[in-house]
Design a protein around this motif. Structure first.
Motif, mmCIF file in Angstrom:
data_model
loop_
_atom_site.group_PDB
_atom_site.id
_atom_site.type_symbol
_atom_site.label_atom_id
_atom_site.label_comp_id
_atom_site.label_asym_id
_atom_site.label_seq_id
_atom_site.Cartn_x
_atom_site.Cartn_y
_atom_site.Cartn_z
ATOM 1 N N GLY A 84 24.133 31.692 29.356
ATOM 2 C CA GLY A 84 24.154 31.081 30.689
ATOM 3 C C GLY A 84 24.883 31.879 31.748
ATOM 4 O O GLY A 84 25.062 31.405 32.874
ATOM 5 N N ASP A 85 25.284 33.105 31.436
ATOM 6 C CA ASP A 85 26.074 33.897 32.382
ATOM 7 C C ASP A 85 25.369 34.134 33.709
ATOM 8 O O ASP A 85 25.963 34.003 34.770
ATOM 9 C CB ASP A 85 26.468 35.248 31.774
ATOM 10 N N ALA A 86 24.094 34.515 33.667
ATOM 11 C CA ALA A 86 23.369 34.847 34.900
ATOM 12 C C ALA A 86 23.322 33.656 35.848
ATOM 13 O O ALA A 86 23.569 33.799 37.047
ATOM 14 C CB ALA A 86 21.967 35.333 34.574
ATOM 15 N N GLU A 87 23.036 32.483 35.312
ATOM 16 C CA GLU A 87 22.959 31.280 36.153
ATOM 17 C C GLU A 87 24.322 30.942 36.759
ATOM 18 O O GLU A 87 24.432 30.650 37.950
ATOM 19 C CB GLU A 87 22.442 30.110 35.318
ATOM 20 N N LEU A 88 25.367 31.012 35.955
ATOM 21 C CA LEU A 88 26.713 30.718 36.435
ATOM 22 C C LEU A 88 27.153 31.718 37.496
ATOM 23 O O LEU A 88 27.684 31.341 38.544
ATOM 24 C CB LEU A 88 27.702 30.710 35.269
ATOM 25 N N LEU A 89 26.920 33.008 37.245
ATOM 26 C CA LEU A 89 27.307 34.038 38.207
ATOM 27 C C LEU A 89 26.519 33.911 39.505
ATOM 28 O O LEU A 89 27.069 34.091 40.593
ATOM 29 C CB LEU A 89 27.112 35.427 37.602
ATOM 30 N N ALA A 90 25.232 33.600 39.411
ATOM 31 C CA ALA A 90 24.415 33.426 40.616
ATOM 32 C C ALA A 90 24.960 32.284 41.470
ATOM 33 O O ALA A 90 25.076 32.411 42.692
ATOM 34 C CB ALA A 90 22.957 33.175 40.238
ATOM 35 N N GLU A 91 25.318 31.201 40.813
ATOM 36 C CA GLU A 91 25.879 30.054 41.538
ATOM 37 C C GLU A 91 27.200 30.434 42.204
ATOM 38 O O GLU A 91 27.434 30.125 43.375
ATOM 39 C CB GLU A 91 26.091 28.888 40.565
ATOM 40 N N GLN A 92 28.065 31.123 41.470
ATOM 41 C CA GLN A 92 29.361 31.525 42.028
ATOM 42 C C GLN A 92 29.202 32.456 43.220
ATOM 43 O O GLN A 92 29.897 32.314 44.221
ATOM 44 C CB GLN A 92 30.210 32.214 40.958
ATOM 45 N N THR A 93 28.310 33.439 43.117
ATOM 46 C CA THR A 93 28.178 34.406 44.198
ATOM 47 C C THR A 93 27.535 33.788 45.438
ATOM 48 O O THR A 93 27.763 34.263 46.550
ATOM 49 C CB THR A 93 27.375 35.657 43.766
ATOM 50 N N GLN A 94 26.768 32.732 45.274
ATOM 51 C CA GLN A 94 26.129 32.077 46.416
ATOM 52 C C GLN A 94 27.105 31.242 47.225
ATOM 53 O O GLN A 94 26.932 31.092 48.430
ATOM 54 C CB GLN A 94 24.958 31.217 45.962
ATOM 55 N N TYR A 105 24.482 43.690 37.242
ATOM 56 C CA TYR A 105 25.573 44.644 37.042
ATOM 57 C C TYR A 105 26.784 43.944 36.423
ATOM 58 O O TYR A 105 27.427 44.491 35.526
ATOM 59 C CB TYR A 105 25.959 45.290 38.376
ATOM 60 N N LEU A 106 27.085 42.751 36.884
ATOM 61 C CA LEU A 106 28.228 42.014 36.336
ATOM 62 C C LEU A 106 28.030 41.733 34.845
ATOM 63 O O LEU A 106 28.966 41.862 34.059
ATOM 64 C CB LEU A 106 28.445 40.717 37.113
ATOM 65 N N ILE A 107 26.825 41.376 34.464
ATOM 66 C CA ILE A 107 26.549 41.102 33.053
ATOM 67 C C ILE A 107 26.597 42.400 32.245
ATOM 68 O O ILE A 107 27.232 42.458 31.187
ATOM 69 C CB ILE A 107 25.189 40.390 32.889
#
Length: 142
Positions: free
Chosen positions: A68-78, A55-57
């Motif tokens: 690389g957005d998905a990987e960066l966002l996943a790391e941030q949300t974790q 949804y963020l993307i």
């Protein structure tokens, strides 16, 4: 939690005080797009809180997306726990506008400590839907 319609008592993470099922959940699940820039900002806050990376993307302007957005966002949300949202002001961003700005303060906890993200986020319509374009960000230690 994104598809559980049974619990009408679960409050929305965005702090509206409304049940999640009637606030940000319809936007996050794709059933009903955010009608205003503020509604999109609130739903994006909820997406950060819940880890709804797709949804963020999808709600970021296409020209602002990176591979690389998905990987960066996943790391941030974790590693980030969002603990509160305050809407400071809005400019335009209504149902008949094409651009808008939402200023907000979002409190969070992370491994580095607690802080407040103060941002003036810019939004625009893309294919008729509100999307996030960019913002002026300030991190304030809590």
């Amino acid at each position: 939690m994104l598809t559980d319609d049974k619990d009408m008592e679960t409050r929305c993470p965005c702090g509206s005080g409304k049940p999640f099922a009637f606030c940000c959940q319809p936007a996050l699940t794709g059933r009903k797009p955010a009608p205003t820039a503020e509604a999109l900002m609130r739903s994006r806050y909820s997406a950060f809180a819940l880890g709804a990376i797709d949804y963020l993307i999808e709600t970021t302007a296409s020209r602002k997306r990176s591979p690389g957005d998905a990987e960066l966002l996943a790391e941030q949300t974790q590693v980030t726990t969002w603990t509160g949202l305050e809407i400071v002001s809005t400019e335009q961003g209504g149902t008949n506008d094409t651009t808008g700005m939402v200023e907000f303060k979002a409190s969070f906890d992370s491994p580095e400590g607690s802080a407040i993200l103060h941002e003036r986020s810019n939004f625009e319509r893309e294919n008729g839907l509100w999307v996030y374009t960019d913002g002026e960000v300030e991190l304030i230690p809590a």
